[in-house]
Write an enzyme that holds these catalytic residues in place. Structure first.
Site, PDB file in Angstrom:
ATOM      1  N   LYS A 176     -10.975  -3.760  -5.217  1.00  0.00           N
ATOM      2  CA  LYS A 176     -11.621  -3.679  -5.503  1.00  0.00           C
ATOM      3  C   LYS A 176     -10.855  -2.244  -6.009  1.00  0.00           C
ATOM      4  CE  LYS A 176     -12.853  -3.431  -0.357  1.00  0.00           C
ATOM      5  NZ  LYS A 176     -12.838  -4.378   0.715  1.00  0.00           N
ATOM      6  N   LYS A 199       0.854  -1.307  -0.023  1.00  0.00           N
ATOM      7  CA  LYS A 199       0.438  -0.046   0.315  1.00  0.00           C
ATOM      8  C   LYS A 199       1.537   1.445  -0.059  1.00  0.00           C
ATOM      9  CE  LYS A 199      -4.543  -1.610   1.702  1.00  0.00           C
ATOM     10  NZ  LYS A 199      -5.543  -1.327   2.704  1.00  0.00           N
ATOM     11  N   LYS A 233      -3.195 -10.104  -7.069  1.00  0.00           N
ATOM     12  CA  LYS A 233      -4.428 -10.301  -6.195  1.00  0.00           C
ATOM     13  C   LYS A 233      -5.755  -9.667  -6.910  1.00  0.00           C
ATOM     14  CE  LYS A 233      -7.517  -9.868  -1.645  1.00  0.00           C
ATOM     15  NZ  LYS A 233      -6.933  -9.257  -0.068  1.00  0.00           N
TER      16      LYS A 233
END
Ligand code: TRP
Length: 339
Positions: A204, A119, A201
């Site tokens: 969203k 992130k 992965k």
């Protein structure tokens, strides 16, 4: 999973962040499996809005998505009569315990977290302290409820490990305050990959909407995304989980298996010798047919604001009752004045 009826049910805690679109990956990797756990366990499921603000959110959107997530949980089959459903920020014990546990967690441990590394590379302009201590908040979520099992996808296992480590460290100093939880890896569909870069992965927050299937996508959009999923030029339907070149086909086999309660190997056998086009068409149909009844239910529930608010209120009260017991104990142990 069978339990003696005379024993109290084991407690389960899990949650999803209300940021971004809830994807097919969230459904197959998490929510679908929770539905079947409700009868055998005491389940608590939350909308993790505190976690969401570790990356910048539009306030009105976050509020809206939190309610949508609740409606989606229920539409997927989480029954508010059986399970506790609540919004994380409605129970201040989460933030409170997180502060305490921050003081029992090492920088070095947090630096090793792959989700943090991930992130912070994706949001390089906003590497905030919340992003760094995210796993401590997650540990607090789990430990507040004396949780025994945490159903999560593979990518969250590292966070379960640090939760156990911190809990054991705390217990080592103060005695048995926390139950040591265990991660519960779901059997199939645990990890659904991106449709455009199948070694990553399905997320969203992927900037490319073709990479993920949102539970809110139109049915023809879902079909189109699956039909244009990245595969390979070999043209052979075979499940080879260790072969990166096969990542696209592996992913579609995994999705199909999760949809039909089968295994990727069995699905590969069924479609052996067929073309990718035919196979993708079948996967698209299976996904659309699985999502259709959920969407119909969702459309009905999302309109009933009073019903949703009532669930939030009851859930917050129930979660508060349990969490306070743990928090009080912790406060007392570390030396705060508790009445
Ligand atoms: N970190 C989890 C995810 O991104 C969400 C989460 C937050 C969670 N707190 C939790 C999951 C506690 C299980 C238990 O998927």
């Amino acid at each position: 999973m069978e339990q003696n009826i005379t024993e109290p049910k084991k407690r389960i805690f899990s949650g999803v962040q209300p940021s971004g679109n809830i994807t097919l990956g969230n459904y197959l990797g998490a929510i679908k499996n929770w539905v079947s756990l409700q009868d055998d366990y005491e389940c608590i499921f939350a909308m993790m809005d505190l976690h969401s603000i570790t990356v910048r959110q539009t306030p009105a959107e976050l509020r809206k998505r939190t309610m949508e997530l609740l409606a989606l949980y229920i539409a997927c089959g989480i029954d508010p009569e059986k399970s506790t459903l609540f919004v994380q920020s409605h129970n201040s014990a989460h933030a409170e315990l997180a502060w305490v546990l921050n003081c029992y967690t090492y920088m070095g441990e947090l630096q090793r977290m792959t989700q943090f590394k991930d992130k912070s590379s994706r949001h390089a302009d906003n590497i905030n302290a919340g992003l760094f201590t995210y796993p401590v908040l997650m540990a607090s979520d789990i430990l507040l409820y004396q949780t025994e099992l945490v159903p999560v996808g593979k990518d969250q296992m590292q966070h379960i490990e640090i939760c156990r480590d911190v809990a054991q460290r705390f217990n080592g100093v103060y005695g048995d305050v926390f139950k040591i939880p265990e991660g519960l890896l779901v059997k199939s569909g645990a990890k659904v990959m991106s449709l455009t870069e199948p070694t990553k992965k399905m997320s969203k927050s992927d900037p490319n909407p073709k990479a993920f299937i949102s539970m809110m996508d139109d049915f023809n959009v879902i079909a189109k995304k699956i039909k244009s999923a990245v595969t390979d030029s070999e043209g052979v339907i075979e499940y080879r989980p260790d072969d990166e070149a096969k990542a696209g086909i592996n992913n579609l086999l995994t999705i199909m298996a999760a949809m039909t309660n089968s295994t990727p190997e069995a699905v590969a056998k069924e479609f052996e010798g067929q073309g990718y086009g035919t196979f993708k068409g079948a996967v698209a149909d299976a996904v659309v047919e699985a999502i259709r009844p959920i969407r119909e239910e969702y459309d009905r529930i999302i309109k009933d604001k009073a019903y949703l608010q009532d669930i939030c209120k009851n859930g917050a009260e129930a979660s508060h009752r349990i969490a306070q017991r743990t928090l009080k104990k912790v406060y007392k142990k570390v030396g705060f004045i508790v009445d």
